[in-house]
Design a protein around this motif. Structure first.
Motif, PDB file in Angstrom:
ATOM      1  N   UNK A   1       0.837  -1.202   0.000  1.00 57.94           N
ATOM      2  CA  UNK A   1       0.000   0.000   0.000  1.00 57.94           C
ATOM      3  C   UNK A   1       0.870   1.250   0.000  1.00 57.94           C
ATOM      4  N   UNK A   2       0.601   2.149  -0.901  1.00 59.48           N
ATOM      5  CA  UNK A   2       1.335   3.412  -0.957  1.00 59.48           C
ATOM      6  C   UNK A   2       0.399   4.503  -1.476  1.00 59.48           C
ATOM      7  N   UNK A   3      -0.099   5.340  -0.599  1.00 66.70           N
ATOM      8  CA  UNK A   3       0.203   5.398   0.834  1.00 66.70           C
ATOM      9  C   UNK A   3      -0.670   4.429   1.627  1.00 66.70           C
ATOM     10  N   UNK A   4      -0.316   4.247   2.895  1.00 64.07           N
ATOM     11  CA  UNK A   4      -1.136   3.438   3.792  1.00 64.07           C
ATOM     12  C   UNK A   4      -2.297   4.301   4.283  1.00 64.07           C
ATOM     13  N   UNK A   5      -3.539   3.843   4.127  1.00 65.49           N
ATOM     14  CA  UNK A   5      -4.676   4.626   4.633  1.00 65.49           C
ATOM     15  C   UNK A   5      -4.510   4.900   6.127  1.00 65.49           C
ATOM     16  N   UNK A   6      -4.765   6.117   6.574  1.00 64.21           N
ATOM     17  CA  UNK A   6      -4.556   6.463   7.991  1.00 64.21           C
ATOM     18  C   UNK A   6      -5.204   5.506   8.984  1.00 64.21           C
ATOM     19  N   UNK A   7      -6.438   4.997   8.742  1.00 63.46           N
ATOM     20  CA  UNK A   7      -7.009   4.076   9.739  1.00 63.46           C
ATOM     21  C   UNK A   7      -6.218   2.778   9.893  1.00 63.46           C
ATOM     22  N   UNK A   8      -5.486   2.385   8.838  1.00 63.79           N
ATOM     23  CA  UNK A   8      -4.736   1.129   8.899  1.00 63.79           C
ATOM     24  C   UNK A   8      -3.364   1.292   9.541  1.00 63.79           C
ATOM     25  N   UNK A   9      -2.841   2.518   9.545  1.00 63.56           N
ATOM     26  CA  UNK A   9      -1.463   2.731  10.001  1.00 63.56           C
ATOM     27  C   UNK A   9      -1.224   2.211  11.420  1.00 63.56           C
ATOM     28  N   UNK A  10      -2.066   2.549  12.408  1.00 61.54           N
ATOM     29  CA  UNK A  10      -1.787   2.038  13.762  1.00 61.54           C
ATOM     30  C   UNK A  10      -1.957   0.526  13.872  1.00 61.54           C
ATOM     31  N   UNK A  11      -2.859  -0.047  13.079  1.00 61.81           N
ATOM     32  CA  UNK A  11      -3.044  -1.498  13.114  1.00 61.81           C
ATOM     33  C   UNK A  11      -1.797  -2.210  12.595  1.00 61.81           C
ATOM     34  N   UNK A  12      -1.262  -1.718  11.474  1.00 60.70           N
ATOM     35  CA  UNK A  12      -0.061  -2.335  10.916  1.00 60.70           C
ATOM     36  C   UNK A  12       1.148  -2.080  11.808  1.00 60.70           C
TER      37      UNK A  12
END
Length: 399
Positions: free
Chosen positions: A116-127
């Motif tokens: 993913x580029x960019x990583x969607x903001x909601x997914x960032x903390x999960x990843x």
């Protein structure tokens, strides 16, 4: 998190309506109704992974881990690239302290997330949480495996210890295993050793003992180099920009050749009789027009030699460090070493390597080539015959 994935064909209206009711029930906290409605939606549209994820959300809200995981597995059976399903599996297995299953799920999620580029903001903390979990797991596994390895290290040969360390580190993602990349002749099936074991070179001690006299001759040469000192990198006119352009025709990386492509540089040999005698005693390769090469390599302060690979894996490159200030280093593949004055080592230069001098003083090393120790005497003879026949054909590519 409830969702609805659009497919190439519109979902049945009954599935859309049941999913809408399920989402509304989930938001209202009526989790039993949500599970029932999502089940109805799946009956109408059994090939929607998003509906199974929604059902998994309802089961999570109801506290039924087994049903949640079953729904997530059903979503992944439809599409193994379902990132959210892997994330939810990682979370659930982690909460259940099912460490191996959690590691597998988080690893899959991270592999998909890396695309993913960019990583969607909601997914960032999960990843980010997944990365922390995987890092902690591999740290624990590495410590355990290293402890088991240390228990048997005393019974291992140098080769076994080196391979074992590389195996554990690579198996747990801590180091890359490099392959030969030859710009010239590649001899098949030779082991791709980064650094060769000292046991292959019983004569190392003899040349190491000559370090003081070799260093003295180098110092005298540097005090009055004349034409002996030249840039190591000398690109041909018209060459495009490469990794070597910054060192081209510069003495930041300088060389004084004693032998070059099998030809003696007699003026330098005459000025360095101890070095010449030490090299003459080395059981090196003698290939007309190709080998040996031997030179003093000087790296000026704050100079780096970029990562690169050499010409042929039929040779080993020997370094005898002569002047090594603090702040110098050398990497071959996945292993980095510091030069130690008077201690030789040999490596395969067709494996990516680089060098640096971050100090304020000159670094100097005697470098020369010898046969790759994994080649048998008959294989060496075959290579000599190959080059002789190539030269006799008239089609040998000139240097």
């Amino acid at each position: 998190m409830a969702s609805m994935t659009m497919t190439s064909a519109p979902p049945p209206a009954s599935a859309v309506e049941a999913n809408r009711r399920g989402i509304a029930a989930l938001q209202a906290g009526d989790n039993d109704a949500a599970a029932r409605h999502f089940g109805e939606a799946i009956t109408a549209d059994p090939h929607s992974g998003a509906l199974y994820r929604n059902l998994a959300s309802a089961w999570r809200a109801l506290g039924d881990d087994g049903q949640e995981l079953a729904a997530l597995d059903a979503a992944l059976a439809i599409d193994r690239r379902d990132l959210m399903a892997w994330i939810r599996k990682g979370e659930r297995h982690e909460a259940r302290d099912e460490k191996g299953a959690a590691l597998a799920a988080w690893s899959a999620a991270l592999a998909l997330g890396a695309q993913l580029d960019p990583v969607p903001p909601p997914l960032a903390p999960l990843l980010a949480h997944g990365r922390d979990f995987v890092a902690g797991a591999t740290d624990t596994m590495f410590a355990a495996a290293s402890g088991a390895f240390d228990d048997m290290r005393g019974n291992l040969t140098e080769t076994e210890a080196r391979r074992g360390e590389a195996f554990i580190a690579s198996a747990l993602g801590r180091r890359r295993i490099y392959r030969n990349e030859c710009a010239g002749v590649h001899y098949p099936f030779l082991p791709a050793d980064e650094f060769f074991d000292r046991g292959h070179f019983p004569w190392f001690a003899e040349i190491e003992a000559q370090t003081p006299s070799i260093r003295a001759e180098l110092q005298a040469l540097l005090d009055d180099p004349g034409e002996a000192l030249r840039p190591y990198v000398r690109m041909e006119a018209g060459s495009p920009e490469t990794i070597w352009s910054g060192l081209d025709n510069r003495l930041d990386w300088g060389a004084c050749f004693l032998w070059e492509y099998g030809e003696p540089n007699q003026p330098v040999l005459d000025r360095c009789p101890s070095t010449a005698a030490a090299l003459a005693a080395v059981p090196g390769a003698r290939i007309p027009g190709r080998s040996p090469s031997a030179f003093f390599s000087m790296l000026k302060p704050h100079t780096r030699i970029p990562p690169h690979t050499g010409v042929t894996n039929t040779r080993a490159i020997v370094h005898l460090p002569l002047i090594v200030p603090p702040g110098c280093g050398f990497r071959v593949g996945g292993e980095t070493r510091s030069w130690e004055e008077g201690t030789a080592f040999a490596f395969d230069d067709t494996i990516e390597h680089e060098a640096w001098n971050d100090s304020d003083d000159l670094r100097a090393v005697l470098i020369f080539d010898v046969w790759n120790p994994h080649m048998t005497a008959r294989e060496r003879d075959l290579l000599l015959r190959y080059f002789a026949s190539a030269d006799a054909s008239g089609y040998a590519i000139p240097r």
